[in-house]
Enzyme design. Structure first.
Site, PDB file in Angstrom:
ATOM      1  N   ASN A  12      30.448  90.128  48.421  1.00  0.00           N
ATOM      2  CA  ASN A  12      31.374  89.330  49.534  1.00  0.00           C
ATOM      3  C   ASN A  12      32.559  88.983  48.871  1.00  0.00           C
ATOM      4  O   ASN A  12      32.676  88.098  48.116  1.00  0.00           O
ATOM      5  CB  ASN A  12      30.701  88.179  49.961  1.00  0.00           C
ATOM      6  N   TRP A  13      33.501  89.817  49.517  1.00  0.00           N
ATOM      7  CA  TRP A  13      34.716  89.524  48.510  1.00  0.00           C
ATOM      8  C   TRP A  13      35.701  88.635  49.349  1.00  0.00           C
ATOM      9  O   TRP A  13      36.859  88.187  48.476  1.00  0.00           O
ATOM     10  CB  TRP A  13      35.967  90.831  48.719  1.00  0.00           C
ATOM     11  N   LYS A  14      35.121  88.081  50.217  1.00  0.00           N
ATOM     12  CA  LYS A  14      35.983  86.971  51.004  1.00  0.00           C
ATOM     13  C   LYS A  14      37.326  87.377  51.399  1.00  0.00           C
ATOM     14  O   LYS A  14      37.507  88.745  51.510  1.00  0.00           O
ATOM     15  CB  LYS A  14      35.861  85.773  50.370  1.00  0.00           C
ATOM     16  N   HIS A  97      27.794  83.845  57.909  1.00  0.00           N
ATOM     17  CA  HIS A  97      28.228  83.368  56.561  1.00  0.00           C
ATOM     18  C   HIS A  97      28.466  81.599  56.506  1.00  0.00           C
ATOM     19  O   HIS A  97      29.166  81.228  57.719  1.00  0.00           O
ATOM     20  CB  HIS A  97      29.155  83.893  55.866  1.00  0.00           C
ATOM     21  N   GLU A  99      30.635  79.753  55.427  1.00  0.00           N
ATOM     22  CA  GLU A  99      32.014  79.663  55.536  1.00  0.00           C
ATOM     23  C   GLU A  99      32.393  79.754  57.038  1.00  0.00           C
ATOM     24  O   GLU A  99      33.361  79.236  57.467  1.00  0.00           O
ATOM     25  CB  GLU A  99      32.927  80.559  54.532  1.00  0.00           C
ATOM     26  N   GLU A 169      21.237  81.524  51.556  1.00  0.00           N
ATOM     27  CA  GLU A 169      22.432  81.032  50.922  1.00  0.00           C
ATOM     28  C   GLU A 169      22.516  79.416  51.050  1.00  0.00           C
ATOM     29  O   GLU A 169      22.954  78.985  52.070  1.00  0.00           O
ATOM     30  CB  GLU A 169      23.923  81.431  51.346  1.00  0.00           C
ATOM     31  N   GLY A 175      29.981  79.242  45.658  1.00  0.00           N
ATOM     32  CA  GLY A 175      31.144  78.992  45.071  1.00  0.00           C
ATOM     33  C   GLY A 175      31.276  77.832  44.422  1.00  0.00           C
ATOM     34  O   GLY A 175      32.178  77.335  43.977  1.00  0.00           O
ATOM     35  N   SER A 215      26.315  81.358  43.842  1.00  0.00           N
ATOM     36  CA  SER A 215      26.722  81.563  42.494  1.00  0.00           C
ATOM     37  C   SER A 215      25.494  82.286  41.613  1.00  0.00           C
ATOM     38  O   SER A 215      25.492  82.054  40.272  1.00  0.00           O
ATOM     39  CB  SER A 215      26.495  79.884  41.955  1.00  0.00           C
ATOM     40  N   GLY A 236      29.445  86.507  45.712  1.00  0.00           N
ATOM     41  CA  GLY A 236      30.764  85.936  46.060  1.00  0.00           C
ATOM     42  C   GLY A 236      31.576  86.403  44.794  1.00  0.00           C
ATOM     43  O   GLY A 236      32.014  87.577  44.420  1.00  0.00           O
ATOM     44  N   GLY A 237      32.105  85.207  43.961  1.00  0.00           N
ATOM     45  CA  GLY A 237      32.875  85.414  43.107  1.00  0.00           C
ATOM     46  C   GLY A 237      32.604  86.504  41.822  1.00  0.00           C
ATOM     47  O   GLY A 237      33.525  87.107  41.540  1.00  0.00           O
TER      48      GLY A 237
HETATM   49  C1  PEP Z   1      28.951  84.255  48.988  1.00  0.00           C
HETATM   50  O1  PEP Z   1      30.204  84.090  49.318  1.00  0.00           O
HETATM   51  O2  PEP Z   1      28.100  84.316  49.870  1.00  0.00           O
HETATM   52  C2  PEP Z   1      28.509  83.551  47.827  1.00  0.00           C
HETATM   53  C3  PEP Z   1      27.224  83.701  47.452  1.00  0.00           C
HETATM   54  O3  PEP Z   1      29.575  83.167  46.813  1.00  0.00           O
HETATM   55  P1  PEP Z   1      29.371  82.848  45.281  1.00  0.00           P
HETATM   56  O4  PEP Z   1      28.566  84.043  44.627  1.00  0.00           O
HETATM   57  O5  PEP Z   1      30.949  82.838  44.903  1.00  0.00           O
HETATM   58  O6  PEP Z   1      28.523  81.618  45.191  1.00  0.00           O
END
Ligand code: PEP
Length: 253
Positions: A12-14, A97, A99, A169, A175, A215, A236-237
């Site tokens: 997930n590049w956001k 998601h 966010e 999640e 994040g 994470s 994500g990251g």
């Molecule tokens: C996400 O955005 O779905 C996510 C899991 O982010 P991160 O891996 O950065 O926690």
């Protein structure tokens, strides 16, 4: 049981990367994952979808969007329909998601509408569910995650379920660098699987791909993905660095 399920690792590049960065990152990922033992997906911003689709052409990588509107067309300024995504060649879409729930007023009801619109158009859905930290501290995790899962699936047929991946999640792990322990991840993924069993029966629940997200990185992926109910990751990251993303993918066999 696990052998009945396909692993899915999705990035997930956001709201990150412009078009040339998109092409660059995908070009780096492609040669690192040709033997992936799982489905590999990159979910990029709407403006990068076309670039991403060209960059993955002829490879084993699929492209996803990060949201979709529930109407087919009309006066919905700023929105994108499932049919528009399909026309471009998009195969996956992230829905619900945290966010989007936190910053953009997404509710269980709109998540359900989006899930049905995406499935009806032929997209594969990555449905996100998860509790906030205060919910976990009050012991409400299981009830909340079960409710989010059931609410998102209202009106979804057993056949359509084959095109859904559920991502557990925990909001407090997204994040933040705070990963759920592999036991916590497995416990809630198992709970989600039991919700699917109650709604759709044993066969569907055994086949359901349930990811963990929050994470996940190259250092903790192997442990998380080894758990019996964890069938992949929403990343994500760590999905923004080709080497880290590829290392996570190599743990999903
Ligand atoms: C996400 O955005 O779905 C996510 C899991 O982010 P991160 O891996 O950065 O926690």
């Amino acid at each position: 049981m696990k052998e009945k399920r396909s692993y899915v690792i999705a990035g997930n590049w956001k709201m990150n990367n412009n078009r040339s960065q998109t092409k660059g990152l995908i070009t780096q990922i492609v040669p690192l994952v040709p033997q992936a033992g799982c489905e590999v997906v990159v979910c990029v911003p709407f403006t990068n979808l076309e670039t991403a689709i060209k960059a993955v052409s002829g490879t084993n990588i699929k492209v996803g969007a990060q949201n979709v509107h529930f109407e087919k067309s009309g006066a919905y300024t700023g929105e994108i329909s499932a049919e528009m995504l399909i026309e471009m060649g998009v195969e996956y879409v992230i829905i619900g998601h945290s966010e989007r729930r936190q910053y953009f007023g997404e509710t269980d009801e709109t998540v359900n509408l989006r899930v049905k619109a995406a499935l009806n158009a032929g997209l594969t859905v990555i449905l996100c569910v998860g509790e906030r930290l205060p919910d976990r501290e009050k012991g409400l995790t299981n009830e909340l995650v079960a409710l989010q899962t059931k609410a998102a699936l209202i009106g979804v047929t057993a056949q359509q379920l084959d095109k859904i991946v559920i991502a557990y999640e925990p909001v407090w792990a997204i994040g933040t660098g705070k990963t759920a322990t592999s036991e916590q991840a497995d416990e809630v993924c198992e709970l989600i699987r039991s919700v699917i069993r109650d709604l759709y029966g044993d066969e569907k629940s055994d086949k359901m791909t349930i990811q963990y997200g929050g994470s996940m990185n190259a250092a903790n992926a192997e442990e998380l993905l080894s758990k019996p109910n964890v069938d992949g990751g929403l990343i994500g990251g760590a999905s923004l660095k080709a080497k880290d993303f590829a290392e996570i993918i190599s743990c999903a066999k």
